[in-house]
Structures are given as C-alpha cells and as structure tokens.
Design a protein around this motif. Structure first.
Motif, PDB file in Angstrom:
ATOM      1  N   ALA A  54       0.844  -1.199   0.000  1.00  0.00           N
ATOM      2  CA  ALA A  54       0.000   0.000   0.000  1.00  0.00           C
ATOM      3  C   ALA A  54       0.879   1.250   0.000  1.00  0.00           C
ATOM      4  CB  ALA A  54      -0.924  -0.010   1.220  1.00  0.00           C
ATOM      5  N   ALA A  55       1.973   1.211   0.799  1.00  0.00           N
ATOM      6  CA  ALA A  55       2.889   2.362   0.839  1.00  0.00           C
ATOM      7  C   ALA A  55       3.494   2.608  -0.547  1.00  0.00           C
ATOM      8  CB  ALA A  55       3.986   2.124   1.871  1.00  0.00           C
ATOM      9  N   GLU A  56       3.902   1.516  -1.209  1.00  0.00           N
ATOM     10  CA  GLU A  56       4.488   1.649  -2.564  1.00  0.00           C
ATOM     11  C   GLU A  56       3.463   2.235  -3.526  1.00  0.00           C
ATOM     12  OE1 GLU A  56       7.553   1.182  -3.531  1.00  0.00           O
ATOM     13  OE2 GLU A  56       8.322   0.362  -1.657  1.00  0.00           O
ATOM     14  N   SER A  57       2.189   1.831  -3.392  1.00  0.00           N
ATOM     15  CA  SER A  57       1.180   2.325  -4.344  1.00  0.00           C
ATOM     16  C   SER A  57       0.905   3.813  -4.146  1.00  0.00           C
ATOM     17  CB  SER A  57      -0.118   1.507  -4.236  1.00  0.00           C
ATOM     18  OG  SER A  57      -0.772   1.790  -3.018  1.00  0.00           O
ATOM     19  N   LEU A  58       1.131   4.312  -2.923  1.00  0.00           N
ATOM     20  CA  LEU A  58       0.880   5.741  -2.659  1.00  0.00           C
ATOM     21  C   LEU A  58       2.078   6.626  -3.032  1.00  0.00           C
ATOM     22  CD1 LEU A  58      -0.824   5.360   0.831  1.00  0.00           C
ATOM     23  CD2 LEU A  58      -1.890   6.458  -1.153  1.00  0.00           C
ATOM     24  N   ALA A  59       3.285   6.053  -2.959  1.00  0.00           N
ATOM     25  CA  ALA A  59       4.508   6.860  -3.090  1.00  0.00           C
ATOM     26  C   ALA A  59       4.567   7.716  -4.362  1.00  0.00           C
ATOM     27  CB  ALA A  59       5.741   5.964  -2.980  1.00  0.00           C
ATOM     28  N   PRO A  60       4.078   7.258  -5.529  1.00  0.00           N
ATOM     29  CA  PRO A  60       4.156   8.132  -6.716  1.00  0.00           C
ATOM     30  C   PRO A  60       3.237   9.347  -6.643  1.00  0.00           C
ATOM     31  CG  PRO A  60       3.798   5.824  -7.335  1.00  0.00           C
ATOM     32  CD  PRO A  60       3.562   5.915  -5.863  1.00  0.00           C
ATOM     33  N   PHE A  61       2.357   9.401  -5.664  1.00  0.00           N
ATOM     34  CA  PHE A  61       1.330  10.446  -5.660  1.00  0.00           C
ATOM     35  C   PHE A  61       1.495  11.486  -4.553  1.00  0.00           C
ATOM     36  CE2 PHE A  61      -0.337   6.663  -7.639  1.00  0.00           C
ATOM     37  CZ  PHE A  61      -0.909   7.163  -8.792  1.00  0.00           C
ATOM     38  N   VAL A 165     -13.962  14.093  -2.116  1.00  0.00           N
ATOM     39  CA  VAL A 165     -14.610  14.920  -3.118  1.00  0.00           C
ATOM     40  C   VAL A 165     -13.816  15.036  -4.432  1.00  0.00           C
ATOM     41  CG1 VAL A 165     -16.154  16.423  -1.818  1.00  0.00           C
ATOM     42  CG2 VAL A 165     -13.716  16.832  -1.709  1.00  0.00           C
ATOM     43  N   GLY A 166     -12.605  14.545  -4.463  1.00  0.00           N
ATOM     44  CA  GLY A 166     -11.780  14.754  -5.655  1.00  0.00           C
ATOM     45  C   GLY A 166     -11.800  13.568  -6.610  1.00  0.00           C
ATOM     46  N   VAL A 167     -11.077  13.739  -7.712  1.00  0.00           N
ATOM     47  CA  VAL A 167     -10.943  12.669  -8.701  1.00  0.00           C
ATOM     48  C   VAL A 167      -9.606  11.945  -8.470  1.00  0.00           C
ATOM     49  CG1 VAL A 167     -12.347  13.803 -10.432  1.00  0.00           C
ATOM     50  CG2 VAL A 167      -9.904  14.341 -10.296  1.00  0.00           C
ATOM     51  N   PHE A 168      -9.313  10.925  -9.268  1.00  0.00           N
ATOM     52  CA  PHE A 168      -8.045  10.208  -9.111  1.00  0.00           C
ATOM     53  C   PHE A 168      -6.890  11.145  -9.488  1.00  0.00           C
ATOM     54  CE2 PHE A 168      -4.706   7.181  -9.673  1.00  0.00           C
ATOM     55  CZ  PHE A 168      -5.015   6.194  -8.750  1.00  0.00           C
ATOM     56  N   PRO A 169      -5.838  11.238  -8.645  1.00  0.00           N
ATOM     57  CA  PRO A 169      -4.766  12.202  -8.925  1.00  0.00           C
ATOM     58  C   PRO A 169      -3.791  11.703  -9.993  1.00  0.00           C
ATOM     59  CG  PRO A 169      -4.276  10.971  -6.926  1.00  0.00           C
ATOM     60  CD  PRO A 169      -5.603  10.460  -7.413  1.00  0.00           C
ATOM     61  N   GLU A 170      -3.065  12.651 -10.572  1.00  0.00           N
ATOM     62  CA  GLU A 170      -1.980  12.252 -11.484  1.00  0.00           C
ATOM     63  C   GLU A 170      -0.726  11.983 -10.665  1.00  0.00           C
ATOM     64  OE1 GLU A 170      -1.299  14.894 -14.680  1.00  0.00           O
ATOM     65  OE2 GLU A 170      -3.365  14.688 -15.388  1.00  0.00           O
ATOM     66  N   GLU A 171       0.176  11.180 -11.233  1.00  0.00           N
ATOM     67  CA  GLU A 171       1.442  10.913 -10.523  1.00  0.00           C
ATOM     68  C   GLU A 171       2.268  12.203 -10.452  1.00  0.00           C
ATOM     69  OE1 GLU A 171       3.785   7.626 -11.742  1.00  0.00           O
ATOM     70  OE2 GLU A 171       2.097   6.230 -11.733  1.00  0.00           O
ATOM     71  N   LEU A 172       3.069  12.333  -9.376  1.00  0.00           N
ATOM     72  CA  LEU A 172       3.968  13.478  -9.255  1.00  0.00           C
ATOM     73  C   LEU A 172       5.214  13.239 -10.107  1.00  0.00           C
ATOM     74  CD1 LEU A 172       3.927  13.971  -5.365  1.00  0.00           C
ATOM     75  CD2 LEU A 172       2.735  15.362  -7.070  1.00  0.00           C
ATOM     76  N   PRO A 173       5.965  14.293 -10.441  1.00  0.00           N
ATOM     77  CA  PRO A 173       7.218  14.081 -11.184  1.00  0.00           C
ATOM     78  C   PRO A 173       8.237  13.303 -10.354  1.00  0.00           C
ATOM     79  CG  PRO A 173       6.721  16.448 -10.933  1.00  0.00           C
ATOM     80  CD  PRO A 173       5.642  15.694 -10.227  1.00  0.00           C
ATOM     81  N   HIS A 174       8.149  13.441  -9.024  1.00  0.00           N
ATOM     82  CA  HIS A 174       9.090  12.713  -8.155  1.00  0.00           C
ATOM     83  C   HIS A 174       8.318  11.652  -7.369  1.00  0.00           C
ATOM     84  CE1 HIS A 174       7.311  15.999  -5.811  1.00  0.00           C
ATOM     85  NE2 HIS A 174       7.353  15.150  -4.794  1.00  0.00           N
ATOM     86  N   ARG A 175       9.046  10.603  -6.962  1.00  0.00           N
ATOM     87  CA  ARG A 175       8.401   9.559  -6.165  1.00  0.00           C
ATOM     88  C   ARG A 175       8.589   9.895  -4.679  1.00  0.00           C
ATOM     89  NH1 ARG A 175       6.750   4.345  -6.808  1.00  0.00           N
ATOM     90  NH2 ARG A 175       7.100   3.081  -4.950  1.00  0.00           N
ATOM     91  N   GLY A 176       7.521   9.794  -3.922  1.00  0.00           N
ATOM     92  CA  GLY A 176       7.595  10.149  -2.507  1.00  0.00           C
ATOM     93  C   GLY A 176       8.426   9.156  -1.699  1.00  0.00           C
ATOM     94  N   GLU A 177       8.978   9.679  -0.611  1.00  0.00           N
ATOM     95  CA  GLU A 177       9.783   8.851   0.295  1.00  0.00           C
ATOM     96  C   GLU A 177       8.826   8.011   1.175  1.00  0.00           C
ATOM     97  OE1 GLU A 177      12.605  10.075   4.152  1.00  0.00           O
ATOM     98  OE2 GLU A 177      11.370  11.564   3.125  1.00  0.00           O
ATOM     99  N   ILE A 178       9.258   6.809   1.525  1.00  0.00           N
ATOM    100  CA  ILE A 178       8.439   6.008   2.451  1.00  0.00           C
ATOM    101  C   ILE A 178       9.187   5.917   3.782  1.00  0.00           C
ATOM    102  CG2 ILE A 178       7.340   3.778   2.911  1.00  0.00           C
ATOM    103  CD1 ILE A 178       7.184   3.334  -0.107  1.00  0.00           C
TER     104      ILE A 178
END
Ligand code: FAD
Length: 329
Positions: A54-61, A165-178
């Motif tokens: 789950a953490a890996e799936s969130l990291a790009p966003f 209330v929002g839609v599905f987000p786009e990936e960020l240019p950088h991958r987030g730290e876990i």
C-alpha cells in the motif's frame, strides 16, 4: 509547538490491504486547496499489518508516506491505532491530519484529538485553507439552512474529517519517500478492552454504497405501516431501501446502516428515488453523486424537489399503493 508544513491524509485500507478508493479523491482535493499556497508537503499516514504494498502504491502520488506496519494493527481498532500513531505525530509535527468520512475514521480522529489535546473538525462537507494555514471545514448548521466555517486556530495538529470529493490524482514528477515508523506502543494499548470484531453491516440486502438503484424514504412516509409498504415496493422494483435521519429516530428503520447523509452513507446510484424527503444539506451531500434523481413529495417547494431531475407532487402512500397495484397486475 513548531509544526512542519506537512498535510497528512490518513490512507484507510480495505481488508485486502489495498488503499481505499476515497483516499485518491482526498489526495486530489488536498492538492487543489494547497495549490495557491507555497511550501506544503502532502503526506499519507498508513497503519495496518504488512502495509508495504500500500505504501508503494501511494509513493508516486505524495511527497512522503508514513507507514506504521505491525501485526498488532491487523484488526482495525481505534484505540490501538491511535496509540500507535501518537508518537509518530508528536515526532513529525504535521500541521494537518485529514480523514475521509467513515465510522471508523470518525472514531479514530476523535481518539487522536483526545490523545493530542487538539480539536477535531468533524463531518465537513468541504474543506479549504486560509493564508494563516488554518484549515476551514464547511459544516451545515441549523438543518442545513446555512453552512458554517469551523477552524481550529490555536491547537495543533488540526484534525479534520471530510467526505472524499476529488478525482483520481496524477502521478507526481518525483516519487515520494516512504518512512517506516516503529509502533511498539500499539502493544502497550492491550491494557484496554477492545471491540474484537466489527461486523460489516447488514442482516439483509446489499450495502447501499454500491447500489445502482436506491429508494430513500424520508419523514414524509408518515408511519411504520407506510414504511413497510415502501420496503415492499422497493423489493418489487429491485431497489435498495435507504432512509433519512427521521425514519431512524422514529424506529421505522433499525440502525443507521442505511441512512444517507453527512452522518450516514455516501451513495452514487444510477437512480435515486426520494419519497417524502425534504432535502436538507445534511442529506443532500450524501446523495449528490446520484446520476438520475427523482423526488416524490406533497410539497413541490421542498428543497429536494429543486434538486431533482424529475419530480412527482403527490402523497407518498397514494403513489406507493398505485405502484404496488400496477406491479402486481
Ligand atoms: C449534525 C447533523 C447531522 C445530520 N446528519 C444527517 C444525515 O446524515 N442524514 C439525514 O438524512 N439527516 C441528517 N440530519 C438531519 C437533517 O438535518 C434533517 O432533519 C433530515 O435530513 C430531514 O429528513 P426528512 O427530509 O426525511 O424529513 P423532513 O425534513 O421532516 O421532511 C419531510 C418531507 O416530507 C414531505 N411530506 C410530508 N408529508 C408527505 C406525504 N404525505 N407525502 C409526500 N411527502 C410528504 C414534506 O413536504 C417534507 O418535504 C442531521 C442533522 C444534524 C444537525
């Protein structure tokens, strides 16, 4: 307390340890409200057993994912979760912790507010942020006749609950730290008594959140006898039955499992038929994603009638009897 400009979103997980759909909408919403403000990081807070995927799936966003992963967090338990989260929150000092609306999240947010001695803005239908970094929750007041702005300017972190209330987000240019955090203290919470099992919902029928066709009865249904008629007709039409608050209070419906609205469920059926529903904002916010809305009411000035694709002005019992006899024929 010197807070970090981190905006945390609690990432609730399904029983299969997949990030709940609503979390993606919250991420988009937070990006939107923070876009005019500089210097914020958007982070997710995860808790559970084996949350690595789950953490890996969130990291790009998001910019950072804080993950509390421990077998003691396998069962959703607000006391264990809150005790595990408190040291991490005290160490990282986020400005805000946002929760999507669900029964478990509301209890968890309240427990965190208690442990951290801060305020909890519950049941917001929308959120924003002002130039001082205060989160502003929009809360319907006086039966929805106006929307109040609620803030927590003096205590930190600010804890707030809002419907997704929002839609599905786009990936960020950088991958987030876990960041994997230890949660030894979750075990210490075993001194408390726990609810061991949360039974999901219903003895009969499907859950209304996933239903395509909902008939929702309101106070205008008028009596338990009429409510039974409403249930019979809904069954004949293959609709799931739902309610506003008053039928629960009257005892026509047992429990809040089928109540739509800010303190109940959020639904998005293809067809919603309201019968004797006035349409206060407390209720409307729970069904506004319905595709086609039909309301039956004896008062064509009811707010629900102005929030409909089709309206039928008539007595609830009359139309239910008419429908039943047509279906039986
Ligand atoms: C903090 C808070 C949270 C709340 N959360 C929720 C929530 O999650 N969900 C929710 O539903 N409510 C919630 N409420 C309550 C909400 O404010 C309203 O009181 C409620 O939604 C009104 O329900 P209703 O439309 O069934 O009843 P009413 O407002 O009493 O309306 C009844 C309607 O029936 C019509 N009617 C009357 N007789 C007939 C007839 N014979 N035939 C046809 N129509 C008829 C009337 O014209 C009227 O429009 C909350 C309130 C608060 C303060």
């Amino acid at each position: 307390m010197c807070q970090k400009k981190e905006f945390w979103i609690y990432a609730a997980l399904t029983r299969e340890n997949i990030v709940e759909k609503s979390v993606w909408g919250l991420i988009s919403k937070v990006r939107e409200i923070l876009s005019p403000h500089k210097g914020w990081s958007i982070c997710c807070l995860l808790a559970g057993d084996k949350v690595n995927d789950a953490a890996e799936s969130l990291a790009p966003f998001v910019d950072r994912v804080y993950a509390l992963s421990d077998s003691s967090l396998k069962e959703e338990n607000h006391m264990r979760y809150s005790i595990a989260m408190v040291p991490l929150i005290k160490r990282e000092k986020p400005e805000v912790i946002l929760f999507g609306v669900s029964v478990f999240n509301s209890i968890l947010a309240a427990a965190l507010g208690m442990h951290l001695k801060t305020g909890v803005i519950a049941h917001s239908i929308d959120i924003n942020i002002n130039s001082e970094g205060n989160i502003v929750g929009a809360i319907p007041a006086f039966g929805g006749s106006f929307i109040g702005d609620i803030m927590c300017p003096d205590a930190r972190p600010q804890i707030i609950g809002v419907r997704a209330v929002g839609v599905f987000p786009e990936e960020l240019p950088h991958r987030g730290e876990i960041v994997y955090a230890s949660c030894e203290t979750a075990k210490a919470s075993d001194d408390y008594s726990f609810i061991c099992e949360t039974l999901s919902a219903r003895s009969n029928g499907k859950s209304i959140e996933n239903a395509d066709f909902i008939i929702c009865g309101g106070h205008g249904v008028g009596s338990l006898e009429n409510w039974e008629l409403l249930e019979e007709v809904a069954g004949m039409l293959g609709a799931e039955i739902a309610s506003t608050r008053p039928p629960v209070d009257e005892g026509w419906v047992k429990g809040e499992e089928r109540m739509i609205g800010i303190s109940g469920k959020y639904v998005a059926p293809k067809v919603y038929i309201g019968v004797g529903v006035s349409g206060t904002s407390h209720h409307l916010c729970g069904m506004r994603d319905s595709k086609v809305v039909i309301n039956i009411n004896s008062d064509d000035n009811a707010l629900s009638m102005h929030n409909s694709d089709y309206i039928v002005k008539c007595d609830a019992r009359d139309i239910l009897l008419a429908l039943r006899s047509v279906i039986v024929e």
